[in-house]
Enzyme design. Structure first.
Site, short mmCIF file in Angstrom:
data_model
loop_
_atom_site.label_atom_id
_atom_site.label_comp_id
_atom_site.label_asym_id
_atom_site.label_seq_id
_atom_site.Cartn_x
_atom_site.Cartn_y
_atom_site.Cartn_z
N PRO A 95 1.82 32.78 13.41
CG PRO A 95 -0.24 33.51 14.26
CD PRO A 95 0.70 33.69 13.09
NE ARG A 154 5.51 27.38 21.51
CZ ARG A 154 6.07 26.16 21.55
NH1 ARG A 154 5.59 25.24 22.33
NH2 ARG A 154 7.14 25.90 20.83
CB CYS A 210 10.94 -0.01 25.87
SG CYS A 210 9.59 -1.13 26.27
C1 PLP Z 1 7.49 26.73 13.62
C2 PLP Z 1 7.39 27.95 12.80
C3 PLP Z 1 6.45 28.94 13.10
C4 PLP Z 1 5.52 28.86 14.27
O1 PLP Z 1 6.20 28.98 15.47
P1 PLP Z 1 5.35 29.15 16.83
O2 PLP Z 1 6.37 29.29 17.87
O3 PLP Z 1 4.51 27.93 16.99
O4 PLP Z 1 4.52 30.38 16.68
C5 PLP Z 1 6.38 30.04 12.26
N1 PLP Z 1 7.19 30.18 11.18
C6 PLP Z 1 8.12 29.25 10.88
C7 PLP Z 1 8.97 29.45 9.70
C8 PLP Z 1 8.25 28.11 11.66
O5 PLP Z 1 9.17 27.20 11.35
#
Ligand code: PLP
Length: 417
Positions: free
Chosen positions: A274, A276, A342
């Site tokens: 996880p 976000r 800009c």
């Molecule tokens: C970006 C990413 C995540 C995290 O994604 P979220 O939406 O922020 O939870 C997990 N694993 C991989 C491989 C990613 O590229």
């Protein structure tokens, strides 16, 4: 639930008034709540109580060391997508055995670095990458633990730029090729096949696409078992969404219940990535109103933060709530809130009813903890802003505001000029 709440007319981060932070540190500034970070990590972790699992926080969402350290202190590992992220995570004290390495473009020196570090596993995203990792590991006299990132061809129902699990995405090995690659991996000298991985997209607001993908991967896991290839780790990726505006993403507990139900008969160690979900609502970006202007029936509020500081609205048309740091505006107005860059794409809020901010007013962009500072740049030669972490009554600068001198570090004027 987060710890950015009003006390009277003033916005607080935990027990500190946001305006006091700005008075001390300057504007713009990213502010993170330690209690919110902890709370969100624990909510995710607790969703898998009783099941062997590791939360490998996705560093790219917010790679600041104090954020990493907060999760490491709670037993978290990390999901990295570059050697730079590995370096940060190690500096923050991560246990190498809790590091998984994803990404479609791993370079030789990054693979060597990860092998020397002794990470848990590489999430392999192409046939050639598998061969390359085996070659490098063999040369180093090591065996690389790997999972194949299987692209399950499932639509996560999110923004196209953050959809990663459809067949035409650059990510992973398609499900129809993955079986062959597992068989080949089992014969490669530098490879130890230990897991299977998926990550189908970001900001998902339903559990169904996760479960559908798991079901597809389970069929493969069964077939591999019949061939004598026994996988220990099931990496379910990240992607669980948060509330920015009207979305109603599932709670981690509900997500957990369905994932556990879908995977329990496998008896595998679950890995989650996880990003976000645990940092998004734990951070705000605070900015100051510089000027306002009215043109026909269009209103603009010019602030000292721009798309270089918070790229998501410009990049994906994303929504961030905006709140006054002190509520003393005379009513509401429909306006664009724009930065000094800009580019016409340089807006943080577009055609929305917002408080009638006047010169000098502070505002907070909510839900800016994920893909906020981490995506920021110094475009237009604007130094990247400071970051602050709040814990209770305390706050500390966890990343200094860049100086203009930092912007030209490493730059030389060619000798022939
Ligand atoms: C970006 C990413 C995540 C995290 O994604 P979220 O939406 O922020 O939870 C997990 N694993 C991989 C491989 C990613 O590229």
């Amino acid at each position: 639930m987060n710890h950015f709440q009003y006390k009277g007319t003033e916005l607080f981060a935990e027990n500190v008034a946001v305006k006091d932070i700005v008075a001390k540190v300057g504007s713009p500034v990213y502010i993170y709540s330690h209690a919110t970070l902890e709370r969100h990590f624990k909510a995710f972790d607790n969703a898998f109580n009783g099941v062997a699992h590791t939360i490998c926080y996705s560093v790219k969402a917010n790679s600041t060391q104090s954020v990493l350290k907060t999760f490491i202190n709670l037993g978290g590992g990390v999901d990295i997508v570059s050697g730079g992220e590995l370096y940060r995570a190690l500096k923050a004290g991560v246990d190498p055995h809790k590091v998984v390495y994803s990404g479609v473009g791993k370079k030789n020196d990054e693979i060597e670095y990860a092998l020397n570090t002794g990470i848990l596993m590489f999430n392999v995203e192409s046939e050639q990458e598998l061969t390359r990792i085996s070659e490098i590991a063999s040369r180093m006299g090591k065996k690389a633990g790997i999972a194949i990132r299987v692209n399950p061809d499932v639509d996560p129902g999110t923004h196209p730029y953050i959809t990663t699990g459809l067949k035409n995405a650059k990510f992973g090995i398609t499900i129809d090729r993955a079986m062959e690659e597992y068989k080949r991996a089992a014969t490669l000298p530098g490879i130890e096949v230990i897991g299977i991985d998926m990550h189908i997209g970001s900001q998902l607001t339903k559990v169904t696409p996760f479960v559908d993908s798991i079901e597809k991967l389970k069929i493969m896991i069964g077939k591999l078992k019949d061939l004598g290839i026994n996988l220990q780790y099931f990496d379910c990726g990240g992607g669980l969404g948060i509330q920015y505006n009207e979305e109603e993403p599932p709670l981690p507990a509900d997500y957990g219940k369905e994932i556990v139900a879908a995977t329990k008969d496998l008896g595998m160690h679950l890995v989650f990535e996880p990003g976000r979900n645990i940092v998004g609502n734990a951070g705000i970006l605070t900015a100051t109103t510089l000027f306002t202007k009215e043109r026909d029936d269009k209103n603009f509020i010019m602030i000292d933060a721009g798309m270089n500081d918070l790229a998501r609205p410009a990049l994906y048309g994303s929504f961030h709530g905006v709140q006054p740091v002190v509520k003393d505006q005379d009513g509401m107005i429909v306006a664009d809130i724009v930065g000094p860059i800009c580019e016409s794409g340089d807006f943080l809020v577009k055609d929305r009813e917002v408080p009638m901010f006047k010169q000098g007013d502070l505002m907070a962009f909510m839900s800016a903890g994920a893909y906020g500072f981490a995506m920021s740049s110094s475009y237009n030669s604007r130094p990247r802003v400071a970051e602050v972490m709040v814990k209770g009554e305390k706050f500390e600068v966890i990343r200094e505001r860049e100086k203009v001198e930092d912007l030209v570090r490493g730059e030389t004027v060619a000798s022939f000029l």
